[in-house]
Each structure stands twice: as C-alpha cells, then as structure tokens.
Design a protein around this motif. Structure first.
Motif, mmCIF file in Angstrom:
data_model
loop_
_atom_site.group_PDB
_atom_site.id
_atom_site.type_symbol
_atom_site.label_atom_id
_atom_site.label_comp_id
_atom_site.label_asym_id
_atom_site.label_seq_id
_atom_site.Cartn_x
_atom_site.Cartn_y
_atom_site.Cartn_z
ATOM 1 N N PHE A 16 4.807 43.449 121.704
ATOM 2 C CA PHE A 16 5.258 44.324 120.635
ATOM 3 C C PHE A 16 6.760 44.196 120.466
ATOM 4 C CE2 PHE A 16 1.305 45.729 122.301
ATOM 5 C CZ PHE A 16 0.563 45.946 121.162
ATOM 6 N N SER A 61 2.765 42.131 117.395
ATOM 7 C CA SER A 61 2.700 43.232 116.437
ATOM 8 C C SER A 61 3.984 44.053 116.515
ATOM 9 C CB SER A 61 1.506 44.139 116.733
ATOM 10 O OG SER A 61 0.292 43.449 116.579
ATOM 11 N N GLU A 62 4.065 45.027 115.619
ATOM 12 C CA GLU A 62 5.232 45.912 115.560
ATOM 13 C C GLU A 62 5.243 46.870 116.747
ATOM 14 O OE1 GLU A 62 7.550 45.492 113.213
ATOM 15 O OE2 GLU A 62 6.365 44.065 112.063
ATOM 16 N N GLY A 63 6.443 47.118 117.278
ATOM 17 C CA GLY A 63 6.576 48.035 118.404
ATOM 18 C C GLY A 63 7.900 48.755 118.407
ATOM 19 N N SER A 77 8.467 47.680 122.008
ATOM 20 C CA SER A 77 9.307 46.571 122.440
ATOM 21 C C SER A 77 10.156 47.000 123.633
ATOM 22 C CB SER A 77 10.218 46.184 121.270
ATOM 23 O OG SER A 77 11.333 45.466 121.719
#
Length: 147
Positions: A16, A61-63, A77
């Motif tokens: 992420f 993916s987005e994090g 992230s």
C-alpha cells in the motif's frame, strides 16, 4: 494441494502506497516490474493492480492516511506510519549488482549493499542487498550464487 489459478504463485503480497499510480511507475522503473492489470477507482486512485517480475506477483493499492479501512483493518504505506515496516519483500533477480545500481539511480535508499550471504556448504549462498522503495517498503533482492 490443488493447483493455483493460472499465472498466480501460491503466495503473493499486497503493498500500500500514498499514491499508488506514482508507486507503480516507480516500481517498474527502479525494480523492473511489469504492469499486468490496473483497476482505477472512481476518484482516479488505484483500486487494485497486479505487477509481475517473472512469475512473482505483487498487488499495489492506495494506502494514504485518509484511506478507509479495507478487509476490516487499516492498510497504509510506511510513509503514513513513520517508516515502520511489518514485513519485507524478497525477490530473486539475475544480476543483483546491476539491479542495485538501477534501483539506486532511481532513488531507492540502499539499506544494505550487495554482500554474499553464505549459509554453509549444506545449504546455499546468495548475493543480496536491501533497499527502501519510494514509500519506505523494505525489499531484499538476491541472486543465487551456490545452490
């Protein structure tokens, strides 16, 4: 065990990033991944992606900090967590020294320079290095020297 789905290893990892679109481009340039699929969300962020390196598959993916929990837990992230990592990813490459230089030239932070890790004649020897990616995920890259 039953066989895995076509083109999928038995184990893969999800990572992420604050900005998954930027991270995907960086992972391709710095580490040599290839994009297999990218599914965009309505807001332009990455809902799901699959990157490959040989038979290896990672999902990106987005994090970011503002992201809602998914699968019942927050997924962020390392940038959002002050650089904390709870896992590292390891990948075999053909030429670890050239790979390290490519990663370094793209801005990866090399945490451990390439070194021989010899586990004795009854095991194996790998030449390996460690690197932090654009969001601070810890990666290990290895080349088998003796099997």
């Amino acid at each position: 065990m039953k066989p895995t789905p076509a083109d999928w290893p038995r184990l893969s990892s999800s990572l992420f990033y604050e900005n998954a679109n930027e991270a995907i481009a960086w992972l391709m340039e710095a580490f040599g991944f290839e994009l297999r699929i990218k599914v965009d969300a309505e807001d332009g962020s990455v809902l799901h992606s699959e990157l490959t390196y040989g038979e290896a598959v990672i999902m990106v993916s987005e994090g970011g900090a503002e992201r809602a929990a998914r699968f019942g837990t927050p997924l962020h992230s390392p940038k959002v967590l002050g650089g904390a990592n709870t896992q590292s990813v390891m990948l075999y490459v053909d030429d670890v020294d050239a790979h390290c230089e490519r990663a370094r030239s793209c801005g990866a932070t090399i945490t451990a320079e390439p070194v021989l890790c010899d586990y004795g004649p009854e095991y194996w020897a790998d030449r390996s290095y460690g690197a932090l990616d654009c969001d601070g995920h810890l990666w290990w890259f290895s080349q088998r020297i003796r099997g």
